[in-house]
Design a protein around this motif. Structure first.
Motif, PDB file in Angstrom:
ATOM      1  N   LEU A 206    -129.652   0.385 131.095  1.00  0.00           N
ATOM      2  CA  LEU A 206    -128.949  -0.363 132.151  1.00  0.00           C
ATOM      3  C   LEU A 206    -129.705  -1.607 132.637  1.00  0.00           C
ATOM      4  O   LEU A 206    -129.803  -1.868 133.834  1.00  0.00           O
ATOM      5  CB  LEU A 206    -128.659   0.557 133.344  1.00  0.00           C
ATOM      6  CG  LEU A 206    -128.010   1.920 133.021  1.00  0.00           C
ATOM      7  CD1 LEU A 206    -127.987   2.807 134.250  1.00  0.00           C
ATOM      8  CD2 LEU A 206    -126.610   1.737 132.470  1.00  0.00           C
ATOM      9  N   PRO A 211    -126.452  -1.712 128.287  1.00  0.00           N
ATOM     10  CA  PRO A 211    -126.762  -0.282 128.475  1.00  0.00           C
ATOM     11  C   PRO A 211    -128.167   0.084 128.004  1.00  0.00           C
ATOM     12  O   PRO A 211    -128.776   1.008 128.531  1.00  0.00           O
ATOM     13  CB  PRO A 211    -125.700   0.436 127.646  1.00  0.00           C
ATOM     14  CG  PRO A 211    -125.090  -0.584 126.759  1.00  0.00           C
ATOM     15  CD  PRO A 211    -125.315  -1.930 127.378  1.00  0.00           C
ATOM     16  N   VAL A 212    -128.679  -0.667 126.999  1.00  0.00           N
ATOM     17  CA  VAL A 212    -130.014  -0.364 126.456  1.00  0.00           C
ATOM     18  C   VAL A 212    -130.758  -1.661 126.142  1.00  0.00           C
ATOM     19  O   VAL A 212    -130.169  -2.597 125.578  1.00  0.00           O
ATOM     20  CB  VAL A 212    -129.924   0.432 125.124  1.00  0.00           C
ATOM     21  CG1 VAL A 212    -131.321   0.752 124.594  1.00  0.00           C
ATOM     22  CG2 VAL A 212    -129.101   1.695 125.283  1.00  0.00           C
TER      23      VAL A 212
ATOM     24  N   SER B  89    -121.378   5.415 133.323  1.00  0.00           N
ATOM     25  CA  SER B  89    -122.586   4.776 132.771  1.00  0.00           C
ATOM     26  C   SER B  89    -123.859   5.211 133.489  1.00  0.00           C
ATOM     27  O   SER B  89    -124.922   5.288 132.879  1.00  0.00           O
ATOM     28  CB  SER B  89    -122.451   3.253 132.828  1.00  0.00           C
ATOM     29  OG  SER B  89    -122.405   2.815 134.177  1.00  0.00           O
ATOM     30  N   LEU B 304    -122.479   0.195 135.838  1.00  0.00           N
ATOM     31  CA  LEU B 304    -122.577  -0.893 134.864  1.00  0.00           C
ATOM     32  C   LEU B 304    -121.405  -0.722 133.899  1.00  0.00           C
ATOM     33  O   LEU B 304    -121.265   0.328 133.268  1.00  0.00           O
ATOM     34  CB  LEU B 304    -123.916  -0.808 134.122  1.00  0.00           C
ATOM     35  CG  LEU B 304    -124.206  -1.887 133.085  1.00  0.00           C
ATOM     36  CD1 LEU B 304    -124.227  -3.265 133.732  1.00  0.00           C
ATOM     37  CD2 LEU B 304    -125.546  -1.624 132.420  1.00  0.00           C
ATOM     38  N   TYR B 306    -119.412  -1.460 130.592  1.00  0.00           N
ATOM     39  CA  TYR B 306    -119.536  -2.013 129.247  1.00  0.00           C
ATOM     40  C   TYR B 306    -118.625  -1.237 128.315  1.00  0.00           C
ATOM     41  O   TYR B 306    -118.260  -0.092 128.582  1.00  0.00           O
ATOM     42  CB  TYR B 306    -120.986  -1.974 128.747  1.00  0.00           C
ATOM     43  CG  TYR B 306    -121.655  -0.633 128.888  1.00  0.00           C
ATOM     44  CD1 TYR B 306    -122.507  -0.384 129.955  1.00  0.00           C
ATOM     45  CD2 TYR B 306    -121.430   0.384 127.964  1.00  0.00           C
ATOM     46  CE1 TYR B 306    -123.104   0.847 130.112  1.00  0.00           C
ATOM     47  CE2 TYR B 306    -122.034   1.618 128.110  1.00  0.00           C
ATOM     48  CZ  TYR B 306    -122.866   1.839 129.179  1.00  0.00           C
ATOM     49  OH  TYR B 306    -123.459   3.052 129.340  1.00  0.00           O
ATOM     50  N   VAL B 311    -120.572  -2.841 122.293  1.00  0.00           N
ATOM     51  CA  VAL B 311    -121.978  -3.059 122.650  1.00  0.00           C
ATOM     52  C   VAL B 311    -122.863  -2.233 121.729  1.00  0.00           C
ATOM     53  O   VAL B 311    -122.558  -1.078 121.441  1.00  0.00           O
ATOM     54  CB  VAL B 311    -122.205  -2.652 124.130  1.00  0.00           C
ATOM     55  CG1 VAL B 311    -123.673  -2.628 124.471  1.00  0.00           C
ATOM     56  CG2 VAL B 311    -121.461  -3.601 125.058  1.00  0.00           C
ATOM     57  N   LEU B 313    -125.771   0.100 120.924  1.00  0.00           N
ATOM     58  CA  LEU B 313    -126.589   1.066 121.671  1.00  0.00           C
ATOM     59  C   LEU B 313    -127.889   1.377 120.926  1.00  0.00           C
ATOM     60  O   LEU B 313    -128.696   2.178 121.385  1.00  0.00           O
ATOM     61  CB  LEU B 313    -125.790   2.348 121.913  1.00  0.00           C
ATOM     62  CG  LEU B 313    -124.446   2.153 122.640  1.00  0.00           C
ATOM     63  CD1 LEU B 313    -123.679   3.456 122.713  1.00  0.00           C
ATOM     64  CD2 LEU B 313    -124.664   1.597 124.041  1.00  0.00           C
TER      65      LEU B 313
END
Lengths: 319, 319
Positions: A206, A211-212, B89, B304, B306, B311, B313
């Motif tokens: 986050l 997210p990462v 999230s 958050l 997303y 996205v 990860l």
């Protein structure tokens, strides 16, 4: 520690085994018992036996305790956590959660640095009642520094420079910057930070809009950065994503200072560059394999705005 | 527990003192040693002495351990924490922080109820690695219930009805509803919840738009409610502000159900009314005196947003 409280075991002081229980146990028991026999005259064999029994048990329990930690290194590495903080409506709950997390971690010293001119009584009280080893400093952000904890982190490093031995007792110590609103799994401390030799690095959840954010690692070596935000930074890592040997920080005199601001406001690569290391020296944790876990997240607690002069607090301590 | 691991002490089983170390210690040692002597034939007085020494030490350490808790009541009261949860999230960091807090609390069972049809692997893994006593249930919100944990709390109560003895082992148990995003001081559990006989009540920070919501207490009796929001409710208290004897919940068959929704969506007074108590019966904690502390806050972690499909990860476990 059991042995600290038992006068009998003082005779055995200095023969506690670092090397573990299995090879050394019988030798230690023998030496320990011999010493006790030398200093005491027992009137009956039975009394002698009782003393031996007590010593054997205490020594066994003490050594089991030494061995209950995963690695010898764990016992000998201190974690120094530095947390800049500032007054806001959600600060007490945020600090309290971090306190609860750190309560689970052995051999740790917590340095909290208030962005303000003096100690806040509610924070002092919370820390006093925590049972943690801590130091509560106060340094209002100086002109030229951004109001984002840089000055407070520098002041904590300065404090460590002047009080290193008092805090660490000569142990290897690892420094970690932990903001009070982030979320940390206890394993971050015991499995990652505790095992850092020079500079450890790991993924953070986050971060910004992502997210990462994590180091890209191949065969134990950092080969790049998994991030959408300025991936060309020398060290594209968040403050929560690394920990550094305290000795390295103190010998290199690395500080955040005021000049990192000019480089786009990203203090982490700035600080890490000043440690004089290259990415080859980074020690990555949890960054390879199929199912990688995040053990720290860059969370933010939604603030609650209210005017203390207009709202009734009913006599409760509120910031 | 030391005594569980030591075969010698099995002879002393059943004579462990609940009443504390001071009055009973010498008697216990004597009975314990007598039993060992009966089952064993020692060839020399020295060997006999060694065994006695071992037993004395173990018994002493065991009893010190028993007495290290503040009150006898603390040892005999189990805390059952019920946490409804749902995928988002920031759920893993929120649950992780609550896990860290609960790790500090002895004699506790954590029931986590997923608002979903099946166990989420990341949550299961986190719980498995936590070392806590827990039960992870999954109940997707049923038609008619609001999506705010009411159904999940009811399912936890149903689970407790069917598994009471397995969970509590016959101890007095106190039930507390702890949402995963709130912030809890460890003292809330050990100083407030653990001491609840029927219904305990206390102040909560950051409720809605208010920094504090709390019972108004005079001479140990709740005489009204410090709140701006519908202060005329029968029990103007947040979910985080009370804990109830498990036996009381199970005997009264109180549930959140679906009908509380019609009363303006405030489930707490509805649930408390169904327990058949009046405000006279409430046991207030920390609600009188000059400097009152909040030990729980109704916090919310900023989400958050997303799109996991868009996205990267990088192979990390993310919800």
């Amino acid at each position: 520690m059991i042995s600290d409280n038992v006068p009998l075991l003082k005779h055995c002081h200095g023969i506690e085994a670092d090397q573990g229980i299995h090879p050394a146990t019988s030798h230690i028991f023998q030496v320990c018992i011999d010493r006790i026999m030398k200093v005491s005259n027992f009137r009956t064999p039975m009394l002698k036996g009782i003393v031996i029994g007590v010593v054997i048990t205490l020594a066994f329990l003490h050594l089991s305790n030494v061995n209950s930690n995963d690695a010898v290194q764990s016992k000998d590495t201190m974690i120094v956590v530095v947390t800049p903080t500032y007054r806001r409506s959600v600060r007490l709950p945020d600090l309290t959660r971090l306190k609860n997390t750190l309560l689970n971690i052995a051999n740790l010293h917590w340095i909290i640095v208030e962005d303000g001119p003096s100690a806040v009584p509610a924070v002092s009280r919370m820390l006093q009642m925590s049972g943690l080893n801590y130091t509560y400093l106060q340094y209002k952000t100086k002109f030229g520094y951004p109001r984002r904890g840089w000055y407070q982190r520098d002041m904590a490093i300065e404090y460590l420079e002047n009080n290193k031995h008092t805090i660490t007792g000569g142990q290897h110590a690892v420094l970690y910057f932990a903001d009070d609103d982030n979320s940390y799994d206890t394993r971050l401390f015991d499995e990652y930070i505790r095992n850092v030799k020079k500079i450890g690095i790991w993924g953070v959840g986050l971060v910004g809009t992502m997210p990462v954010e994590a180091p890209a690692v191949e065969n134990g070596v950092v080969v790049g950065w998994h991030t959408d935000w300025r991936p060309n930074r020398s060290f594209a890592v968040d403050m929560a994503g690394f920990a550094v040997s305290l000795d390295l920080v103190l010998t290199t005199k690395a500080r955040f200072g005021t000049s990192c601001e000019k480089a786009g406001g990203s203090p982490e690569p700035c600080f890490l560059e000043r440690l004089g290391i290259s990415t080859d020296h980074l020690e990555p944790f949890g960054a390879e394999g199929v199912k990688k876990e995040l053990l720290v997240w860059h969370t933010h607690t939604s603030p609650l705005k209210y005017d203390k002069r207009k709202v009734d607090l009913y006599g409760y301590i509120v910031e």
